[in-house]
Write a protein that holds these residues in place. Structure first.
Motif, short mmCIF file in Angstrom:
data_model
loop_
_atom_site.label_atom_id
_atom_site.label_comp_id
_atom_site.label_asym_id
_atom_site.label_seq_id
_atom_site.Cartn_x
_atom_site.Cartn_y
_atom_site.Cartn_z
N MET A 55 4.20 97.79 77.15
CA MET A 55 4.47 96.53 77.86
C MET A 55 4.64 96.80 79.35
O MET A 55 5.67 97.33 79.78
CB MET A 55 5.72 95.88 77.28
CG MET A 55 5.65 94.36 77.32
SD MET A 55 7.16 93.64 76.68
CE MET A 55 6.90 93.74 74.93
N ALA A 84 8.67 100.74 72.28
CA ALA A 84 9.88 100.41 71.53
C ALA A 84 9.51 99.54 70.33
O ALA A 84 10.34 99.29 69.46
CB ALA A 84 10.84 99.64 72.42
N TYR A 85 8.26 99.08 70.29
CA TYR A 85 7.84 98.14 69.25
C TYR A 85 6.94 98.88 68.26
O TYR A 85 5.79 99.20 68.56
CB TYR A 85 7.10 96.97 69.92
CG TYR A 85 6.86 95.80 69.02
CD1 TYR A 85 7.88 95.32 68.19
CD2 TYR A 85 5.64 95.14 69.02
CE1 TYR A 85 7.65 94.24 67.38
CE2 TYR A 85 5.41 94.05 68.21
CZ TYR A 85 6.43 93.59 67.38
OH TYR A 85 6.21 92.51 66.57
N ASP A 87 5.28 98.12 65.69
CA ASP A 87 3.99 97.57 65.26
C ASP A 87 2.83 98.05 66.12
O ASP A 87 1.68 98.06 65.69
CB ASP A 87 4.04 96.03 65.26
CG ASP A 87 4.83 95.53 64.07
OD1 ASP A 87 5.48 96.36 63.40
OD2 ASP A 87 4.80 94.32 63.80
N ASN B 442 7.27 85.50 67.78
CA ASN B 442 6.72 86.84 67.71
C ASN B 442 6.77 87.52 69.07
O ASN B 442 7.08 88.71 69.17
CB ASN B 442 5.28 86.81 67.21
CG ASN B 442 5.22 86.39 65.77
OD1 ASN B 442 6.18 86.58 65.04
ND2 ASN B 442 4.10 85.80 65.36
N ILE B 445 10.21 88.65 69.56
CA ILE B 445 10.56 89.86 68.82
C ILE B 445 10.08 91.10 69.58
O ILE B 445 10.82 92.07 69.77
CB ILE B 445 9.93 89.83 67.41
CG1 ILE B 445 10.59 88.73 66.58
CG2 ILE B 445 10.08 91.17 66.72
CD1 ILE B 445 9.88 88.44 65.28
N ALA B 446 8.84 91.03 70.07
CA ALA B 446 8.28 92.17 70.80
C ALA B 446 9.09 92.43 72.07
O ALA B 446 9.43 93.57 72.39
CB ALA B 446 6.82 91.89 71.14
N SER B 449 12.56 93.86 71.28
CA SER B 449 12.47 95.29 70.97
C SER B 449 12.47 96.09 72.26
O SER B 449 13.22 97.06 72.42
CB SER B 449 11.16 95.60 70.24
OG SER B 449 11.08 94.85 69.08
N LYS B 501 10.98 89.36 61.69
CA LYS B 501 9.57 89.45 61.30
C LYS B 501 9.34 88.84 59.92
O LYS B 501 8.36 88.15 59.70
CB LYS B 501 9.13 90.92 61.27
CG LYS B 501 8.88 91.49 62.64
CD LYS B 501 8.25 92.85 62.48
CE LYS B 501 8.67 93.77 63.59
NZ LYS B 501 8.40 95.16 63.24
N LYS B 506 5.75 87.97 59.52
CA LYS B 506 4.98 88.97 60.27
C LYS B 506 5.33 90.40 59.89
O LYS B 506 4.97 91.33 60.60
CB LYS B 506 5.25 88.80 61.79
CG LYS B 506 4.66 87.55 62.36
CD LYS B 506 3.15 87.66 62.48
CE LYS B 506 2.57 86.31 62.92
NZ LYS B 506 1.12 86.33 62.95
N SER B 508 4.47 93.40 58.61
CA SER B 508 3.17 93.90 58.18
C SER B 508 3.30 95.30 57.59
O SER B 508 4.24 96.03 57.91
CB SER B 508 2.19 93.91 59.35
OG SER B 508 2.79 94.52 60.46
#
Lengths: 119, 661
Positions: A55, A84-85, A87, B442, B445-446, B449, B501, B506, B508
């Motif tokens: 980011m 930090a994410y 996914d 979403n 959330i990102a 984080s 999530k 979400k 996943s």
């Protein structure tokens, strides 16, 4: 000849921390807080390793990874993605990266990740 | 001569007495002086000779039932020389009260010199004949007054009788048609039918409620229901057929109307189903306009509807339905100005345009520039689509080429469908709003984080750098604690993000093949470093534990179960892990020697934010098992617990080896 590491990280404190760790271990480190300044510099100097945060204020680090890994002149340079994410680890743009560093990281494993790529 | 006379007397007397016709004779005064047996049985009595006058019956009546005075009886009239002979119909009453209809022939008896010496009377009983005649008249009246056509024909199909009902239904008069073949009523394509019917009749069978088509005199074909029965003569031979035909045009029309309404309901139902099943607005609208156009028999149907994109810009989209394909070329854009739609429906509900030529902006909707093949729409019905808050959010236009179809178009139906479309559009709008919010969530959330973990990253780094430097024992002790707390914060943040999530749908998974026993041994090893209190035993690690699953997520479940086992058995020091495998799945048990749980607690333990009571110092958000269950469920596996208070708990889970279902 010192190995050159370019780090794209917008948080000044994390940048300082990484700079401290890597310099201590004998690397020549450049920290960039945005994509624009990174591009400017990378034209002049080619790194031995690239560490990219995802980011960023002017874009997404995964795009830079994808760009470097699909470019003939740069695809051989190891790239570590740092985020930090969790996914992002599975983002398809990150699939060509050479490693994923999850934040917060353990400094010892951070260093071994780096050393594993460029010795 | 005298002898001869005597013989004659005897013969005539015998003839009189033995005659089957009731007869009697009166003297000139009217006294009955002789009667025969037939008269006696007709009267039902034996009147006293020379006493009873004029009639031997108990009472006499005119044919219409009025009492007849005896002075007016035929015998009285003849003997009073008022009439020469009387030949009338009348009624007599027998001694038992029964009345009979009789024909009476009264005549005077005169001497050779012409002097009146008496009178005789014969009575013919016509009661049975009268009854039969009446019955015939009634039957004939029934036939004549029937609304149904009642026709008789012989076995060659020649018409023998024809009632007014038949005349009304088929148009032919009785004179015109009697003697002709029944085939004049049968359409040419059904000629064989008559042979089949006649065959049935010859076999003595009845044809009941047979629905078919017949032709009237004017050539019009009408639907009829036929009932045809064999007609027999007195000997029981079949000589023809009686046929009752009922015009069922009205009935058929009613049936068609019912069928039409049923079809409408079905379509409405189908539309409702599409609306509730699909979420993609354009395809719902297309389906709706297609079926509606078909249902209201329009040649062209247009549905304009407002859609709002992610940036909040709204635009009128259009769906087109035509009865014949290729009326509108691909890519032809039908455009409607926003302002016009509001002008059309200002105040009014639905608008009928009897002639679109007079309304250029309606006419242009149905025109395709440079496309001469386009059907020419003459009439248009426009229906507004309004949202639940009465805002105009679209419109349907149905174009017709033929006036009669346009005139019978079902406006109510269209309005109903328009309100269904309104619901669709409202739903679509809500759905898009929810989607947009989810997208924002979403992003959040990102971002969360990133923002939460950035200070953790630096702090952890600083502490680890400090850890390497030379510090005293107290400093080292608290440094270790600080790092542990940091790990806890990190774990809590991770749990919270996972929950977010899950709620956003979400969470996943990234499936890979790995060896579950190896993974568990790795996890247990890290616990051996960190846990000074408990020893973890792993049993039955030899076997095939390869699974396709999300390694990190299963690891998360294992860490959670082991952490709980340690946390909730503070006074014990062993945790036992047992692995099992079968060809289809692998399973893991984590057994502690702790406080155990009541049945009630076991039921709630996988719920979100659940904390076992009396364990407030066992810090945590109560999300671990909830997340574990979610992860195992999503792998198509099963997670559960066996426990008894005071005797420890065994948590177990199993997951299928392969994720392809």
């Amino acid at each position: 000849m010192k190995k050159i590491i370019h780090v794209l990280e917008d948080d000044a404190d994390i940048g300082e921390l990484i700079n401290f760790l890597l310099t201590e271990h004998g690397y020549q480190v450049s920290i960039f807080s945005n994509i624009a300044s990174f591009r400017q510099h990378s034209n002049r100097e080619s790194p031995d390793l690239l560490i990219i945060d995802v980011m960023l204020p002017d874009g997404n680090g995964l795009d830079i990874c994808h760009e470097w890994k699909t470019n003939f002149g740069t695809h051989h340079i190891p790239v570590l993605i740092m985020s930090a994410y969790e996914d992002n680890r599975h983002d398809k743009r990150a699939c060509n990266a050479d490693g994923f560093i999850s934040k917060p990281f353990d400094i010892q494993s951070f260093l071994s990740d780096v050393q594993a790529r460029i010795g | 001569m005298k002898e001869l006379d005597a013989v004659d007397d005897y013969i005539f007397k015998e003839l009189f007495l033995a005659s089957p016709v009731a007869s009697y004779i009166c003297n000139p005064v009217g006294h009955i002086i002789a009667y025969n047996e037939a008269a006696e049985s007709l009267w039902g009595r034996r009147p006293e000779l020379g006493v009873v006058k004029w009639s031997g019956a108990t009472a006499i009546y005119f044919p219409d039932g009025r009492p007849m005075p005896v002075e007016e009886s035929p015998m009285a009239l003849v003997l009073g020389e008022k009439e020469e002979t009387v030949d009338v119909e009348m009624m007599i009453e027998r001694s038992d009260g029964v009345r009979r209809n009789v024909l009476v022939f009264a005549k005077p008896i005169r001497s050779l010199s012409g002097q009146l010496i008496g009178g005789h009377n014969t009575l013919v009983d016509i009661t049975d004949y009268k009854l039969y005649e009446e019955k015939q008249a009634i039957l004939s009246e029934i036939v004549q007054s029937s609304d149904d056509a009642i026709v008789s024909k012989n076995l060659n199909g020649i018409i023998m009788s024809w009632n007014t009902g038949a005349q009304r239904i088929f148009g032919y008069s009785e004179d015109e048609i009697v003697g002709k073949s029944i085939e004049v009523l049968i359409p040419s394509y059904l000629k064989n039918e008559e042979q089949t019917i006649l065959h049935e009749i010859r076999e003595g069978r009845k044809v009941d409620h047979y629905q078919t088509i017949r032709v009237t005199k004017s050539g019009k074909e009408i639907p009829v229901s036929l009932t045809i029965s064999p007609m027999r003569n007195k000997q029981g031979q079949i000589v023809g057929a009686s046929k009752i035909a009922r015009d069922i045009s009205d009935q058929i029309q009613r049936e068609q109307t019912i069928q039409f309404h049923e079809q409408q309901l079905e379509t409405l139902h189908a539309i409702g189903k599409v609306i509730s099943e699909k979420l993609d607005t354009p395809s719902i609208i297309q389906t709706v306009i297609d079926s509606t156009t078909n249902l209201v028999a329009a040649d062209v149907g247009l549905c304009f509807y407002r859609v709002t994109d992610e940036e909040g810009h709204s635009d009128l989209s259009v769906a087109v339905a035509t009865r014949e394909a290729n009326v509108y070329p691909d890519g032809h854009r039908i455009h409607l100005e926003d302002g016009i739609i509001h002008t059309i429906f200002s105040g009014e509900d639905a608008v009928r345009f009897d002639d679109v030529c007079e309304v250029p902006y309606i006419r242009s909707l149905f025109q395709v520039p440079g496309h001469s093949e386009a059907i020419s729409i003459r009439h248009c019905l426009a229906i507004p689509i309004r949202s639940s808050d009465k805002l105009l959010i679209g419109a349907m236009f149905f174009g017709y080429t033929r006036l009669e179809v346009f005139n019978t178009a079902d406006e109510v139906m269209m309005r109903n469908i328009a309100s269904l479309v309104a619901v669709t559009l409202d739903n679509a709008r809500l759905f898009e709003e929810v989607n947009a919010l989810n997208l924002k969530k979403n992003e959040f959330i990102a971002l969360a984080s990133h923002e939460l973990k950035t200070p953790l990253t630096t702090t952890k780094g600083y502490l680890q750098i400090l850890e390497r430097s030379e510090i005293d024992q107290v400093g080292r002790r608290f440094l270790t604690k600080a790092l542990k707390q940091l790990e806890r914060i990190n774990a809590l943040i991770a749990e919270l993000l996972d929950i977010s999530k899950i709620e956003a749908g979400k969470l996943s998974f990234h499936m890979e093949t790995f060896d579950l026993s190896e993974m568990i041994l790795d996890v247990v090893e890290t616990f051996h470093f960190s846990s000074q209190t408990h020893t973890i035993f792993v049993n039955n690690t030899h076997g095939d534990y390869r699974v396709v699953a999300d390694r990190q997520r299963i690891e998360q479940v294992m860490i959670n179960l082991i952490t709980n086992a340690i946390k909730y058995s503070p006074d014990a020091n062993n945790v036992h892990i047992t692995l099992e495998s079968s060809p289809s799945e692998v399973s893991v048990q984590v057994k502690d020697e702790g406080m155990g749980m009541s049945r009630d607690q076991q039921e709630k333990v996988f719920a979100r934010f659940y904390q076992v009571e009396g364990t407030s110092k066992m810090a945590g958000l109560g999300l671990g098992l909830y997340l574990s269950k979610e992860i195992i469920d999503r792998h198509g596996g099963h997670i559960g617990v066996n426990s008894q208070l005071g005797e420890g708990s065994t948590f177990y889970f199993s997951i299928p080896r392969n994720q392809d279902k």
